[in-house]
Design a protein around this motif. Structure first.
Motif, PDB file in Angstrom:
ATOM      1  N   GLU A 199       6.123   2.816   1.313  1.00 36.35           N
ATOM      2  CA  GLU A 199       5.177   1.889   1.922  1.00 36.35           C
ATOM      3  C   GLU A 199       4.450   2.546   3.101  1.00 36.35           C
ATOM      4  OE1 GLU A 199       4.053  -1.164   1.008  1.00 36.35           O
ATOM      5  OE2 GLU A 199       5.086  -0.479  -0.794  1.00 36.35           O
ATOM      6  N   ALA A 200       3.169   2.265   3.207  1.00 35.56           N
ATOM      7  CA  ALA A 200       2.367   2.845   4.277  1.00 35.56           C
ATOM      8  C   ALA A 200       2.923   2.471   5.653  1.00 35.56           C
ATOM      9  CB  ALA A 200       0.913   2.391   4.158  1.00 35.56           C
ATOM     10  N   VAL A 218       2.036   5.131  -0.257  1.00 34.27           N
ATOM     11  CA  VAL A 218       1.497   6.450   0.097  1.00 34.27           C
ATOM     12  C   VAL A 218       2.541   7.491  -0.296  1.00 34.27           C
ATOM     13  CG1 VAL A 218       0.139   5.513   2.016  1.00 34.27           C
ATOM     14  CG2 VAL A 218       2.443   6.382   2.448  1.00 34.27           C
ATOM     15  N   GLN A 258       0.854  -1.192   0.000  1.00 31.16           N
ATOM     16  CA  GLN A 258       0.000   0.000   0.000  1.00 31.16           C
ATOM     17  C   GLN A 258       0.889   1.240   0.000  1.00 31.16           C
ATOM     18  OE1 GLN A 258      -3.248   0.143  -0.251  1.00 31.16           O
ATOM     19  NE2 GLN A 258      -3.762  -2.027  -0.046  1.00 31.16           N
ATOM     20  N   VAL A 282      -3.254   7.212   6.655  1.00 31.97           N
ATOM     21  CA  VAL A 282      -1.847   7.628   6.751  1.00 31.97           C
ATOM     22  C   VAL A 282      -1.584   8.776   5.781  1.00 31.97           C
ATOM     23  CG1 VAL A 282       0.539   6.921   6.283  1.00 31.97           C
ATOM     24  CG2 VAL A 282      -0.985   5.413   7.582  1.00 31.97           C
ATOM     25  N   THR A 283      -2.126   8.673   4.561  1.00 29.00           N
ATOM     26  CA  THR A 283      -1.945   9.742   3.571  1.00 29.00           C
ATOM     27  C   THR A 283      -2.537  11.054   4.075  1.00 29.00           C
ATOM     28  OG1 THR A 283      -1.973   8.158   1.739  1.00 29.00           O
ATOM     29  CG2 THR A 283      -2.450  10.453   1.200  1.00 29.00           C
ATOM     30  N   THR A 324       6.470   7.496  -3.967  1.00 34.97           N
ATOM     31  CA  THR A 324       5.676   6.833  -2.933  1.00 34.97           C
ATOM     32  C   THR A 324       6.576   5.989  -2.047  1.00 34.97           C
ATOM     33  OG1 THR A 324       5.207   4.966  -4.409  1.00 34.97           O
ATOM     34  CG2 THR A 324       3.607   6.763  -4.358  1.00 34.97           C
ATOM     35  N   ALA A 371      -3.903   2.977   4.636  1.00 30.00           N
ATOM     36  CA  ALA A 371      -3.077   3.805   3.756  1.00 30.00           C
ATOM     37  C   ALA A 371      -3.744   5.154   3.498  1.00 30.00           C
ATOM     38  CB  ALA A 371      -2.823   3.071   2.444  1.00 30.00           C
ATOM     39  N   PHE A 401       3.756   5.219   8.341  1.00 31.94           N
ATOM     40  CA  PHE A 401       2.987   5.181   9.590  1.00 31.94           C
ATOM     41  C   PHE A 401       3.911   5.387  10.779  1.00 31.94           C
ATOM     42  CE2 PHE A 401       1.346   2.781  13.226  1.00 31.94           C
ATOM     43  CZ  PHE A 401       0.060   3.299  13.350  1.00 31.94           C
TER      44      PHE A 401
END
Length: 398
Positions: free
Chosen positions: A69-70, A7, A5, A126-127, A67, A123, A74
């Protein structure tokens, strides 16, 4: 395993100190990317562009934010935001599982679907937190997104609403259908051929304006007699699943092929590449393998230049602008009940949409009477130019 995922990796991205800037995220805007780049550059504003998860279109005026990884992003959030995200996901688990259980009886399969949905929601959250954190000091002057949501539009529109940032929605291919995200306070920009008005996912109708997109008119005073008819075909399947009533669609198509033979007209085809259902549809039509193979070759502009008259069969396509820009008379015979996703692609005041037999009677008149052909061509061109006259350059909205 749950799919990754991604972000936006906003850490390290610098925002202009005290100067206005634009935040952009424009997946799938391949056709008009160069024009959008020129308009952004003309604005004189710094651009912060967020890469898309799928179908990313680079913005030449600025490097795109990659991007990450979420999970990794996080871990960079403050503890209170991490706790809030975890709490929301825990509260979502039971109602989501109950929702899925209405259709998915296999517990193991349902558990995998639930894990995927929760990871996607995580995700998204988090975004949103990353946007709030990174752009806390100075919000962008404008947010520009395409109408095609590849995962970040929810957080972006939520951030824009919270900070009262004006949001512009650009078409990924000339026109837009209803949006899959909240855009009540946005301005939706569309090409002059836009058919139906655009609504967002909650049924709200945002402001809508006509956007000036590159168009070169290649017109001539006189029109030649019709000798070659173009048959313009849109997609009829999605991942192999037909989105038309197969028998009726095929019958209408064969009727058009037969009509061209009766009129002594050459028929040329244009279909979308990789749409393999066209071959069984056209079996026993008398069309050659070479004709079918040629239907996916060259550009739409090159195809339009071959045609004296075009029949845009069933679902309209924004590719029709190439015919309008060249003054090629265009009709839209249909056999299917058109959903809004189809009708949004063309305004009926420009291209008439009628049943196949009605369209062929009209076409027969155009073929038989050069004066009627020229009259229809000029009426269609005037309607098109009237819509184009309302268009405003993107730079005016920036």
């Amino acid at each position: 395993p749950v799919p990754t995922q991604p972000v936006p990796a906003l850490h390290g991205v610098r925002v202009p100190d005290g100067r206005p800037y634009l935040l952009t995220h424009l997946p799938t805007c391949f056709y008009d990317a160069e024009h959008i780049n020129r308009e952004l550059a003309h604005s004189g504003h710094t651009v912060v562009d967020l890469s898309a998860r799928y179908w990313h279109v680079p913005i030449g005026t600025a490097p795109s934010v990659p991007t990450a990884e979420a999970d990794a992003m996080f871990d960079t959030l403050p503890a209170d935001q991490q706790a809030r995200i975890t709490d929301v996901l825990q509260r979502l688990r039971a109602p989501l599982d109950a929702h899925l259980a209405r259709w998915l009886q296999a517990a193991g399969f349902r558990a995998r679907q639930l894990a995927q949905l929760l990871a996607a929601y995580r995700a998204q959250l988090v975004t949103l937190c990353l946007l709030q954190q990174h752009f806390a000091g100075q919000a962008p002057l404008r947010l520009l997104v395409s109408d095609h949501d590849t995962d970040f539009h929810g957080p972006l529109s939520a951030y824009a609403r919270a900070r009262q940032v004006p949001m512009l929605v650009l078409p990924h291919s000339k026109t837009s259908t209803d949006l899959d995200f909240v855009a009540r306070d946005a301005t939706v920009l569309c090409h002059a051929i836009q058919g139906d008005p655009v609504y967002d996912v909650r049924g709200h109708r945002p402001l809508q304006a006509t956007l000036a997109l590159p168009a070169q008119l290649h017109l001539w005073a006189a029109v030649a007699p019709v000798r070659r008819v173009g048959l313009l075909l849109n997609g009829i399947s999605l991942n192999g699943i037909p989105n038309v009533e197969f028998a009726a669609y095929r019958a209408g198509l064969l009727r058009i092929v037969a009509w061209c033979r009766e009129q002594g007209l050459e028929l040329v085809l244009r279909s979308r590449a990789a749409r393999t259902l066209f071959r069984p549809v056209l079996e026993r039509s008398g069309l050659s393998g070479a004709q079918l193979a040629a239907s996916v070759e060259g550009t739409m502009a090159e195809f339009a230049e071959q045609c004296d008259l075009c029949l845009m069969y069933d679902a309209p396509t924004s590719g029709a602008v190439e015919f309008l820009n060249r003054g090629v008379p265009l009709l839209n015979p249909v056999v299917s009940t058109q959903s809004k996703r189809e009708t949004a692609s063309m305004h009926t005041s420009i291209v008439p949409r009628t049943a196949v037999d009605v369209a062929l009677r009209h076409a027969a008149t155009l073929v038989a009477d050069p004066a009627e052909l020229q009259c229809f061509r000029m009426q269609q061109l005037q309607a098109y130019l009237a819509h184009l006259a309302q268009a405003r350059a993107l730079r005016e909205f920036l």
